[in-house]
Design a protein around this motif. Structure first.
Motif, mmCIF file in Angstrom:
data_model
loop_
_atom_site.group_PDB
_atom_site.id
_atom_site.type_symbol
_atom_site.label_atom_id
_atom_site.label_comp_id
_atom_site.label_asym_id
_atom_site.label_seq_id
_atom_site.Cartn_x
_atom_site.Cartn_y
_atom_site.Cartn_z
ATOM 1 N N VAL A 236 0.837 -1.200 0.000
ATOM 2 C CA VAL A 236 0.000 0.000 0.000
ATOM 3 C C VAL A 236 0.871 1.250 0.000
ATOM 4 N N ALA A 237 1.943 1.235 0.774
ATOM 5 C CA ALA A 237 2.831 2.396 0.857
ATOM 6 C C ALA A 237 3.474 2.713 -0.484
ATOM 7 N N ALA A 238 3.755 1.683 -1.285
ATOM 8 C CA ALA A 238 4.390 1.875 -2.595
ATOM 9 C C ALA A 238 3.381 1.871 -3.737
ATOM 10 N N GLY A 259 3.359 8.860 -3.459
ATOM 11 C CA GLY A 259 3.609 9.235 -2.071
ATOM 12 C C GLY A 259 2.687 8.454 -1.150
ATOM 13 N N ARG A 260 3.126 8.220 0.067
ATOM 14 C CA ARG A 260 2.413 7.319 0.966
ATOM 15 C C ARG A 260 0.980 7.765 1.238
ATOM 16 N N LYS A 261 0.769 9.073 1.408
ATOM 17 C CA LYS A 261 -0.575 9.557 1.731
ATOM 18 C C LYS A 261 -1.544 9.282 0.589
ATOM 19 N N ARG A 262 -1.175 9.679 -0.617
ATOM 20 C CA ARG A 262 -2.065 9.477 -1.770
ATOM 21 C C ARG A 262 -2.186 7.994 -2.118
ATOM 22 N N GLU A 265 -4.750 6.626 0.214
ATOM 23 C CA GLU A 265 -6.096 7.074 -0.139
ATOM 24 C C GLU A 265 -6.649 6.335 -1.343
ATOM 25 N N GLN A 266 -5.784 5.863 -2.237
ATOM 26 C CA GLN A 266 -6.265 5.119 -3.401
ATOM 27 C C GLN A 266 -6.794 3.744 -3.026
ATOM 28 N N VAL A 267 -6.516 3.291 -1.833
ATOM 29 C CA VAL A 267 -7.054 2.014 -1.351
ATOM 30 C C VAL A 267 -8.185 2.246 -0.361
ATOM 31 N N PHE A 268 -7.993 3.167 0.590
ATOM 32 C CA PHE A 268 -8.948 3.357 1.681
ATOM 33 C C PHE A 268 -9.871 4.550 1.485
ATOM 34 N N GLY A 269 -9.623 5.371 0.459
ATOM 35 C CA GLY A 269 -10.444 6.546 0.240
ATOM 36 C C GLY A 269 -9.955 7.733 1.056
ATOM 37 N N MET A 270 -10.597 8.881 0.852
ATOM 38 C CA MET A 270 -10.198 10.110 1.537
ATOM 39 C C MET A 270 -11.054 10.387 2.766
#
Length: 307
Positions: A236-238, A259-262, A265-270
């Motif tokens: 997820v981080a990569a 980047g780790r944050k985005r 979010e692509q897996v868990f949403g915002m």
């Protein structure tokens, strides 16, 4: 030589076909482990302790509340993975052509119909087994017999592929399983130690055997799930899947690593209110195309680069 290769391929697909037959057996196995654990924790040990009074009753109450909360989230996440389609290629899917940027029709490009293309390449791929185009990050699953969007792997424990639409649910299943099995292991540890001591232990041989079995099973699952969780956290981080993690070893730059944050979010949403439940908010589904499995943002500098 060719005949030997053909036999090997046939055996592989025969094995994949056999995996489909596991079906309800694996689900029943999971429910069986849950049942044994529930019997050992609630009915045999901590349920009766509620009536003893004092510190033991308080401890039992805390353990039972945590146990049931985690169990609900575990089962919710598990059946969400089982019953959620991981994402298939829509009928007659065709990539969009950006006329303003002067993009050519991708169906006439050199990558059309290519096999084993560079995973970082934005060229359109074609699945010869499904006879259809493959969206970015899509792979064919030999067990399911179809292409799966952002396929991570086929999991026999959930009797389903893990892909774009249920990857978050799978990660939550791992998360709550790790917490639940760790809680059970720690709560049954004193009873497990007492099992080998000389002191007299209340209970029938059947209840003692169930407690012993539940402890061993949950300890084993806690250790194994911990390893899987660490692996998927790094994925997820990569912003990679299990398949892509192997593919991108030959790729110096991974275009989807934002980047780790985005990436998270692509897996868990915002929407933070939905991060720990197996569901997405309507707003996230509307504003994040990546959650639908067909479009993925990538690094601008790599978008302009020709591979």
């Amino acid at each position: 030589m060719y005949r030997s290769g053909a036999v090997m391929a046939w055996n592989v697909f025969k094995f994949c076909t056999a995996l489909r037959g596991l079906g309800s057996i694996m689900i029943l196995l999971v429910l069986g482990v849950v049942g044994v654990t529930y019997y050992a924790v609630v009915l045999t040990n901590y349920g009766p302790a509620l009536t003893e009074g004092g510190l033991e009753s308080v401890t039992a109450l805390v353990v039972l509340i945590l146990f049931h909360c985690l169990l609900v989230m575990l089962l919710w996440s598990y059946f969400s993975v089982v019953f959620t389609d991981p994402g298939g290629v829509p009928p007659n899917w065709r990539p969009a052509v950006d006329e303003e940027r002067g993009d050519a029709d991708p169906l006439t490009g050199p990558e059309y119909g290519a096999v084993g293309a560079d995973p970082a390449n934005t060229g359109i791929r074609y699945c010869r087994k499904c006879n259809q185009l493959k969206p970015p990050r899509c792979h064919h699953c030999s067990v399911c017999g179809r292409c799966v969007l952002k396929m991570d792997h086929h999991c026999v424990w959930v009797v389903n592929c893990v892909g774009a639409l249920n990857y978050k649910y799978f990660l939550l299943f791992l998360f709550y399983t790790l917490l639940e099995t760790t809680l059970v292991t720690l709560s049954l540890l004193p009873h497990f130690i007492a099992f080998f001591s000389d002191e007299e232990i209340p209970g029938t041989p059947g209840t003692l055997a169930t407690t012993f079995l539940a402890f061993v099973l949950n300890l084993a699952f806690a250790l194994s799930v911990m390893g899987f969780s660490i692996m998927h956290i790094s994925s997820v981080a990569a912003n990679t899947t299990t398949i892509e993690a192997y593919e991108k070893k030959t790729t110096p730059k991974w275009r989807y690593d934002l980047g780790r944050k985005r990436n998270f979010e692509q897996v868990f949403g915002m929407d933070k209110g939905y991060w720990f439940i197996p569901a997405y908010s309507e707003e996230d589904l509307r504003r994040m195309p990546a959650l639908q499995g067909l479009e993925y943002p990538s690094k601008p500098e790599l978008d302009a680069q020709e591979f």
